[in-house]
Design a protein around this motif. Structure first.
Motif, PDB file in Angstrom:
ATOM      1  N   LEU A   1      16.467  -9.683  -5.390  1.00 17.68           N
ATOM      2  CA  LEU A   1      16.628  -8.401  -4.542  1.00 17.68           C
ATOM      3  C   LEU A   1      15.486  -7.547  -4.803  1.00 17.68           C
ATOM      4  O   LEU A   1      15.229  -6.800  -4.197  1.00 17.68           O
ATOM      5  N   ILE A   2      15.090  -7.720  -6.212  1.00 17.81           N
ATOM      6  CA  ILE A   2      13.757  -6.799  -6.531  1.00 17.81           C
ATOM      7  C   ILE A   2      12.639  -7.312  -5.756  1.00 17.81           C
ATOM      8  O   ILE A   2      11.986  -6.387  -5.029  1.00 17.81           O
ATOM      9  N   ARG A   3      12.619  -8.633  -5.535  1.00 14.57           N
ATOM     10  CA  ARG A   3      11.323  -9.045  -4.902  1.00 14.57           C
ATOM     11  C   ARG A   3      11.250  -8.677  -3.398  1.00 14.57           C
ATOM     12  O   ARG A   3      10.219  -8.343  -3.069  1.00 14.57           O
ATOM     13  N   ASN A   4      12.417  -8.676  -2.841  1.00 16.21           N
ATOM     14  CA  ASN A   4      12.664  -8.290  -1.641  1.00 16.21           C
ATOM     15  C   ASN A   4      12.478  -6.996  -1.249  1.00 16.21           C
ATOM     16  O   ASN A   4      11.644  -6.294  -0.431  1.00 16.21           O
ATOM     17  N   SER A   5      12.869  -6.031  -2.243  1.00 14.16           N
ATOM     18  CA  SER A   5      12.772  -4.684  -1.959  1.00 14.16           C
ATOM     19  C   SER A   5      11.101  -4.343  -2.155  1.00 14.16           C
ATOM     20  O   SER A   5      10.674  -3.423  -1.547  1.00 14.16           O
ATOM     21  N   LEU A   6      10.560  -4.840  -3.087  1.00 15.37           N
ATOM     22  CA  LEU A   6       9.228  -4.692  -3.471  1.00 15.37           C
ATOM     23  C   LEU A   6       8.403  -5.184  -1.984  1.00 15.37           C
ATOM     24  O   LEU A   6       7.422  -4.387  -1.652  1.00 15.37           O
ATOM     25  N   ARG A   7       8.962  -6.263  -1.416  1.00 13.31           N
ATOM     26  CA  ARG A   7       8.223  -6.826  -0.315  1.00 13.31           C
ATOM     27  C   ARG A   7       8.391  -5.743   0.679  1.00 13.31           C
ATOM     28  O   ARG A   7       7.390  -5.329   1.481  1.00 13.31           O
ATOM     29  N   GLN A   8       9.390  -5.030   0.942  1.00 16.68           N
ATOM     30  CA  GLN A   8       9.680  -4.026   2.040  1.00 16.68           C
ATOM     31  C   GLN A   8       8.849  -3.004   1.873  1.00 16.68           C
ATOM     32  O   GLN A   8       8.365  -2.217   2.691  1.00 16.68           O
ATOM     33  N   ARG A   9       8.451  -2.372   0.530  1.00 12.08           N
ATOM     34  CA  ARG A   9       7.981  -1.393   0.067  1.00 12.08           C
ATOM     35  C   ARG A   9       6.464  -1.596  -0.185  1.00 12.08           C
ATOM     36  O   ARG A   9       5.661  -0.416  -0.593  1.00 12.08           O
ATOM     37  N   LYS A  10       5.938  -2.682   0.157  1.00 19.82           N
ATOM     38  CA  LYS A  10       4.660  -2.969  -0.344  1.00 19.82           C
ATOM     39  C   LYS A  10       3.350  -1.973   0.131  1.00 19.82           C
ATOM     40  O   LYS A  10       2.463  -1.694  -0.536  1.00 19.82           O
ATOM     41  N   THR A  11       3.570  -1.679   1.348  1.00 20.76           N
ATOM     42  CA  THR A  11       2.595  -0.932   2.202  1.00 20.76           C
ATOM     43  C   THR A  11       2.527   0.349   1.478  1.00 20.76           C
ATOM     44  O   THR A  11       1.218   0.992   1.076  1.00 20.76           O
ATOM     45  N   ALA A  12       3.723   1.142   1.199  1.00 23.73           N
ATOM     46  CA  ALA A  12       3.654   2.256   0.735  1.00 23.73           C
ATOM     47  C   ALA A  12       3.190   2.354  -0.874  1.00 23.73           C
ATOM     48  O   ALA A  12       2.585   2.990  -1.429  1.00 23.73           O
ATOM     49  N   ILE A  13       3.668   1.304  -1.828  1.00 19.56           N
ATOM     50  CA  ILE A  13       2.959   1.089  -3.144  1.00 19.56           C
ATOM     51  C   ILE A  13       1.574   1.106  -3.276  1.00 19.56           C
ATOM     52  O   ILE A  13       0.883   1.651  -3.710  1.00 19.56           O
ATOM     53  N   VAL A  14       1.036  -0.056  -2.286  1.00 15.26           N
ATOM     54  CA  VAL A  14      -0.459  -0.231  -2.290  1.00 15.26           C
ATOM     55  C   VAL A  14      -1.467   1.297  -1.803  1.00 15.26           C
ATOM     56  O   VAL A  14      -2.251   1.575  -2.405  1.00 15.26           O
ATOM     57  N   ALA A  15      -0.655   1.839  -0.933  1.00 17.73           N
ATOM     58  CA  ALA A  15      -1.365   3.118  -0.167  1.00 17.73           C
ATOM     59  C   ALA A  15      -1.284   3.991  -1.425  1.00 17.73           C
ATOM     60  O   ALA A  15      -2.370   4.558  -1.691  1.00 17.73           O
ATOM     61  N   TYR A  16      -0.282   4.485  -1.969  1.00 14.97           N
ATOM     62  CA  TYR A  16      -0.263   5.418  -2.987  1.00 14.97           C
ATOM     63  C   TYR A  16      -1.011   5.169  -4.147  1.00 14.97           C
ATOM     64  O   TYR A  16      -1.632   5.892  -4.999  1.00 14.97           O
ATOM     65  N   CYS A  17      -1.002   3.884  -4.594  1.00 22.89           N
ATOM     66  CA  CYS A  17      -1.697   3.236  -5.916  1.00 22.89           C
ATOM     67  C   CYS A  17      -3.175   3.405  -5.478  1.00 22.89           C
ATOM     68  O   CYS A  17      -4.009   4.016  -6.492  1.00 22.89           O
ATOM     69  N   LEU A  18      -3.610   3.200  -4.358  1.00 17.88           N
ATOM     70  CA  LEU A  18      -4.894   3.078  -4.061  1.00 17.88           C
ATOM     71  C   LEU A  18      -5.357   4.694  -4.036  1.00 17.88           C
ATOM     72  O   LEU A  18      -6.496   5.140  -4.493  1.00 17.88           O
ATOM     73  N   ALA A  19      -4.726   5.698  -3.553  1.00 14.63           N
ATOM     74  CA  ALA A  19      -4.714   6.835  -3.445  1.00 14.63           C
ATOM     75  C   ALA A  19      -4.973   7.590  -4.843  1.00 14.63           C
ATOM     76  O   ALA A  19      -5.991   8.218  -5.064  1.00 14.63           O
TER      77      ALA A  19
END
Lengths: 289, 266
Positions: free
Chosen positions: B4-22
């Motif tokens: 479940l966590i793996r799938n949730s992370l996959r769904q949000r990967k774009t937002a996670i990468v964008a904010y972390c890079l910012a």
């Protein structure tokens, strides 16, 4: 034999709106049960109570001998669900959905079903047509060999070929001992696929019938244009009433079996003939009379 | 749970990468501009001294600290980072529950043999994992980046800031999940949490500029997120740890309880 689904005095009120108001019915095991009603009758609310998406105001729902709310997790291992709308992710492929549910259910998908439906599981859902989305939902509903499949208006938006394929799949599932609960507002569809039915209207179960008794009560409108003027009285057999007559044209309302009246009509030459199911509302009126 | 966590992370990967890079990019930006700012430190100090002390206090500007940590405390962690963290955590939480209900995709989860609590906590833990990555890349990364560019920072200050930043994010996550468990549209989550935090921000400013309203600061999360003080070498506030920790847990548990009991009509 215990019923697959036992609903007793189910009520679901949203404030002053009584979406379901004291519904009681049993769904026999190993049968296809049609849950029939017009839009807004309470079909989806009932299904959402069965699936424990919403909680009843009062009443009990027992499925496969388990309580729909308290044993929800255990039950859903045995239940497949086909929603009326789409519950899939636009940016996932069909395969990602299948993998997700396979991991949760611990069961493999039916590869034959995927092939049979001609579903390309490698395409993202947002690129699928509505029919192909529905194919994916069908595959997900039957994933993990469920004992019971609950379907909310399963043929909505499907073309006739896919509708017939779904009826075949339902028939084969039933032959394997499975139970199907399907809602519909389409009487001919229910006649085609179901063994017994319950009619819901205004949140109340109006009638619970076998298909045989439903057929005996079914109503058809028959419109004929003969090649010459006819006497309408000749066609008023038992269960047949006159709706309209004008010269060569005759419109009749036939309740129950239509074979006798059709035989009679065919004794006279005609140029046009149309046989249509009566509206669901008319059937309701007839059944509740 | 892992699936479940793996799938949730996959769904949000774009937002996670964008904010972390910012977050990472902003640290690099401050390291890059620090030498030129250092050259103009005299005129900067004059400008800062001309501003009212209460105003500086209200916006967490440390007028006496002119090193790299002072710059980070004033510019980055005093305002930009908390805002970035709020947007990040509220958007993740809003999409996780209310957004799934709005799009009806929650039906896929609800029809599976999963308890409501398992669904809720898998999404909550996913957001916390995303927060850990964000805090590491946008706060703790100051140490290696400053080392790389030979700019001095005190590691202990950054460690303390990393800890309080994570707790601040945890608290916002709890609050946002609470709202997300109540509502069925993510826009209502954003509006509600945004309004609450805006009121808290205003209370903190009012408390800083008016001695009569000074106690209002205790009602604001921003008072407990004292990045400038930590970077100036002050010890981490135990009250802050307690408030953030408790708020995150209480709101998180309350959200779980609501999600478990509520109707989800899809």
């Amino acid at each position: 034999m215990k019923p697959a689904i036992k609903v007793q005095n189910l009520r679901k009120h949203f404030g002053s709106v009584k979406a379901v108001d004291g519904a009681t019915f049993d769904v026999p095991q190993g049968k296809v049960f049609g849950f029939l009603g017009p839009n807004g009758a309470g079909k989806t609310t009932t299904i959402q109570c069965l699936m424990d998406f919403i909680r009843p105001t009062s009443g009990t729902v027992t499925i496969l001998g388990l309580d729909a709310r308290n044993d929800s997790v255990e039950l859903k291992k045995k239940i497949g669900y086909l929603p009326s709308g789409s519950h899939v992710y636009d940016n996932w492929t069909g395969q990602q959905h299948i993998d997700f549910l396979t991991a949760i259910r611990g069961a493999s998908p039916d590869a034959r079903l995927i092939d049979r439906l001609g579903l390309n599981t490698g395409v993202r859902v947002k690129k699928l047509s509505s029919g192909n989305r529905q194919k994916l939902e069908i595959v997900l509903a039957f994933l993990g060999s469920p004992e019971l499949v609950i379907m909310d208006e399963p043929t909505r938006g499907l073309d006739p070929i896919l509708q017939n394929e779904l009826y075949k799949i339902i028939g084969e599932f039933k032959a394997g001992g499975g139970t199907v609960f399907m809602s519909s507002h389409n009487l001919p569809e229910v006649e085609k696929a179901c063994d017994s039915i319950a009619l819901i209207n205004g949140g109340k179960i109006v009638v619970e019938e076998t298909l045989q008794s439903l057929r005996a009560k079914s109503i058809h409108h028959i419109s004929v244009i003969f090649d010459k003027t006819v006497d309408p009285q000749k066609y008023l057999l038992p269960g047949v009433s006159l709706i309209h007559h004008s010269g060569h044209s005759l419109t009749l309302r036939a309740k129950g079996e239509i074979e006798p009246i059709m035989r009679l009509i065919c004794q006279q030459k005609f140029t046009e003939l149309e046989v249509a199911h009566a509206s669901l509302e008319e059937v309701f009126l007839e059944m509740t009379r | 749970m892992t699936e479940l966590i793996r799938n949730s992370l996959r769904q949000r990967k774009t937002a996670i990468v964008a904010y972390c890079l910012a977050g990472l990019g902003l640290i690099l930006l401050y390291v890059a501009i620090y030498p030129s700012l250092q050259a103009q430190i005299g005129s900067y100090n004059q400008l800062v001294k001309a501003l009212p002390a209460t105003l500086l206090k209200a916006f967490g500007v440390n007028a006496t600290q002119t090193d790299f940590e002072g710059l980070l405390g004033t510019k980055q962690y005093g305002l930009v980072w908390p805002l970035l963290c709020i947007f990040y955590m509220v958007s993740l939480a809003g999409v996780a529950i209310a957004g799934e209900i709005e799009k009806t995709t929650i039906g896929l989860w609800l029809a599976a043999p999963l308890s409501r609590l398992k669904i809720y906590w898998s999404k909550f833990v996913t957001s916390l994992l995303a927060l850990v990555v964000f805090v590491l890349l946008s706060v703790l990364a100051v140490i290696p980046i400053a080392g790389l560019f030979k700019v001095h920072v005190t590691d202990a200050h950054i460690f303390a800031l990393t800890a309080i930043s994570f707790l601040f994010g945890f608290c916002i996550t709890g609050l946002a999940f609470f709202a997300s468990a109540i509502f069925s549209e993510k826009s209502r989550v954003y509006a509600t949490v945004g309004s609450v935090l805006l009121i808290m921000y205003v209370l903190n400013i009012l408390a800083a500029i008016s001695s009569n309203l000074v106690d209002l600061k205790y009602l604001s999360f921003f008072y407990y997120y004292n990045a400038s003080d930590l970077l100036a070498g002050q010890p981490i506030s135990h009250l802050g740890i307690l408030i953030f920790g408790l708020a995150g847990i209480v709101f998180g548990l309350a959200g779980a309880n609501i999600f478990k009991r509520r109707d989800i009509s899809i």
